[in-house]
Enzyme design. Structure first.
Site, PDB file in Angstrom:
ATOM      1  N   SER A   1     109.966   9.485 -32.990  1.00  0.00           N
ATOM      2  CA  SER A   1     110.643   9.074 -31.763  1.00  0.00           C
ATOM      3  C   SER A   1     109.747   8.140 -30.939  1.00  0.00           C
ATOM      4  O   SER A   1     109.385   7.070 -31.418  1.00  0.00           O
ATOM      5  CB  SER A   1     111.065  10.322 -30.978  1.00  0.00           C
TER       6      SER A   1
ATOM      7  N   ASP B   1     121.279  12.203 -36.439  1.00  0.00           N
ATOM      8  CA  ASP B   1     120.469  11.959 -35.237  1.00  0.00           C
ATOM      9  C   ASP B   1     121.330  11.354 -34.141  1.00  0.00           C
ATOM     10  O   ASP B   1     121.883  10.261 -34.295  1.00  0.00           O
ATOM     11  CB  ASP B   1     119.298  11.029 -35.573  1.00  0.00           C
TER      12      ASP B   1
ATOM     13  N   HIS C   1     117.715  14.954 -34.450  1.00  0.00           N
ATOM     14  CA  HIS C   1     116.483  14.332 -33.980  1.00  0.00           C
ATOM     15  C   HIS C   1     115.339  15.334 -34.033  1.00  0.00           C
ATOM     16  O   HIS C   1     115.379  16.378 -33.368  1.00  0.00           O
ATOM     17  CB  HIS C   1     116.671  13.839 -32.545  1.00  0.00           C
TER      18      HIS C   1
END
Length: 328
Positions: free
Chosen positions: A35, A121, A155
């Protein structure tokens, strides 16, 4: 009495930090991240491509995607891939390279790049991550880029033994997907690595080290950096065997202030390190008024130079990297 006990605990915590050590290291350094950590790993790879031989990028978009704007970061660079103009990002890259603010982009041609996006995600959507692939294809031989878009993951960092349900989000952003993301990334970068059994016992040591000395002009928190970071050193590396260095950048809400050492202990890197003579450096970001979630700076909250060699976070991590080689 409770205040006194808390004071003693704090003193013990502070004294638990040691000075980052130096080791017998092969020059083949690599990076990875999740991320915001993926964005940071990408920035560090592009800026330091003379030294970095490969990158593992989980759920992140292309270099300079945010272009210095938090609004762009939280919209286009997370949810709106059609708004990302890779040509403009390449132009910025070329401009930085021409000004020697990053290493020559020719260094990227033969590097190994691993790109992962969970098909479920919803935080950084797969289309944004595919822009990362598009960016690297401008500089890196296609045969050296491995993409994984088929794992039904939300995620988070995918592991084969720890975390929440693969297809759901959780507060740690570590997902048990029966997929060892750390191994897959490192094996693509270096090749021929031994794969550990899930959650294998460790032989090395996770060390808390002092990050303050790597920031000269102000306290680390000014730049969104913690006062301490982690490094995992396998027993073989501690005894003098030549090892390789891999730098891992956590995501938002995953730093020491939120998770302690859970990210450093439970994402699978250390087990791979034990079997393959790798040292894993886990620099730690932290929250401040400009960065409440403890993200890495990939949109410019610490400096307009955040994505090149003059960025404060970039410089601090470079100094940590050099220290492990005994060069700082």
């Amino acid at each position: 009495m409770s205040g006194y006990i808390l004071f003693l605990a704090f003193v013990g915590f502070v004294h638990g930090q040691t000075r980052l050590g130096s080791y017998n290291l092969d020059p083949a350094i690599s990076v990875s991240g999740l991320s915001s950590g993926s964005y940071m790993a990408n920035q560090f790879h592009v800026a330091q491509s003379k030294k970095i031989v490969g990158a593992g990028l989980f759920a992140g978009g292309p270099y300079y995607c945010a272009a210095g704007s938090m609004l762009t970061a939280t919209n286009a660079c997370m949810k709106m891939p059609t708004s990302i103009d890779v040509n403009s990002l390449v132009s910025r890259t070329q401009s930085y390279a021409s000004s020697a603010l990053i290493d020559p982009v020719s260094n990227l041609a033969n590097d190994k790049v691993f790109i992962f996006s969970g098909s479920r995600d919803s935080v950084v959507v797969p289309g944004v991550v595919k822009k990362q692939e598009e960016y690297y294809l401008r500089y890196t031989n296609a045969a050296n880029i491995k993409t994984v878009y088929s794992v039904a993951a939300e995620h988070g960092m995918p592991t084969d033994y720890y975390g929440g349900a693969c297809g759901s989000t959780n507060l740690e952003y570590i997902n048990n997907c029966n997929y060892n993301g750390a191994y897959e990334a490192l094996n693509h970068i270096y090749g021929g690595l031994q794969k550990p059994t899930p959650g294998a016992a460790l032989t090395g040591e996770l060390i808390l080290f002092d990050q303050k000395e790597y920031f000269k002009l102000a306290a680390p928190s000014t730049y969104g950096m913690d006062t301490a970071g982690y490094i995992y050193v396998p027993a073989s590396c501690k005894s003098g065997t030549q090892c390789r260095l891999h730098i891992v950048f956590h995501g938002c809400l995953q730093a020491r202030e939120k998770l302690g050492d859970k990210y450093a202990r439970n994402t699978g890197y250390n087990q791979v390190a034990d079997l393959n003579n790798l040292i894993i450096l886990y620099p730690q970001a932290t929250s401040n008024l400009s960065n409440p979630n403890g993200c890495w700076d990939w949109w410019g909250f610490s400096s307009i130079y955040y994505a090149n060699k003059n960025g404060y976070q970039m410089t601090g991590v470079e100094r940590m990297m050099l220290r492990t080689f005994g060069q700082y």
